[in-house]
Design a protein around this motif. Structure first.
Motif: not given
Length: 193
Positions: A75, A79, A83, A93, A100
């Motif tokens: 994850t 992420w 980003n 983000d 995060l």
């Protein structure tokens, strides 16, 4: 009419042996002392502590597995990749990854108390198990001591019992004594003749 009804209620309560009535108590139902009170309304949500404890144990068990670490790592990698490599308008983000950090902090703030709750429940179970083991050990020790005393009593009792070998040796001793007496008795019988 209302005054007459009040007077009638007062007369009935006096006839039943009730003490002087307080103001406003005529409309309230009598409290029965032999029955539990009805639960009071609370504004806080009600929950089952056992169900909550079981849920926290399941979560704590999952947090302590390799599967959780793999999913968390995947994850976070997705992420960060999304980003950093996605088009600017699709990124949610930006570089310092504040969202995060917030998500990980939130996850940690809930994980720690849940893990502690699960550990406390496990400690309670361990305490009960240790107490039962201690009682079982005490019973086993008492039984062992009782059996030891019984065996010692049997040994003492067997020391006083005539055994086959002892009877045989006693009979042999008696036969020897008889044999030793018989020749002397036989000689005296011959002299008497």
């Amino acid at each position: 009419m209302a005054g007459e009804e009040r007077e009638g209620a007062r007369e009935r309560s006096r006839a039943n042996g009730a003490s002087a009535m307080r103001r406003g108590a005529a409309g309230r139902p009598r409290v029965r002392l032999d029955q539990p009170r009805a639960p009071r309304r609370t504004f806080l949500p009600e929950y089952d502590p056992e169900a909550f404890g079981r849920l926290s144990e399941k979560i704590a068990r999952f947090l302590g597995t390799g599967r959780f670490i793999v999913w968390m790592t995947v994850t976070i990698i997705l992420w960060v990749l999304w980003n950093t490599t996605a088009p600017s308008d699709l990124r949610f983000d930006q570089y310092p990854f504040i969202f995060l950090t917030l998500a990980l902090s939130l996850q940690a703030s809930y994980a720690a108390p849940l893990i502690l709750l699960a550990q406390n429940r496990q400690d309670d179970r361990d305490r009960v198990t240790h107490e039962q083991d201690r009682k079982q050990n005490e019973r086993s020790i008492a039984d062992t001591e009782y059996l030891t005393r019984e065996i010692a009593a049997l040994r003492l009792g067997l020391g006083e019992v005539a055994t086959r070998d002892w009877i045989r040796s006693e009979l042999e001793d008696l036969l020897r004594d008889l044999e030793l007496r018989q020749p002397a008795g036989a000689e005296s019988d011959e002299r008497d003749r």
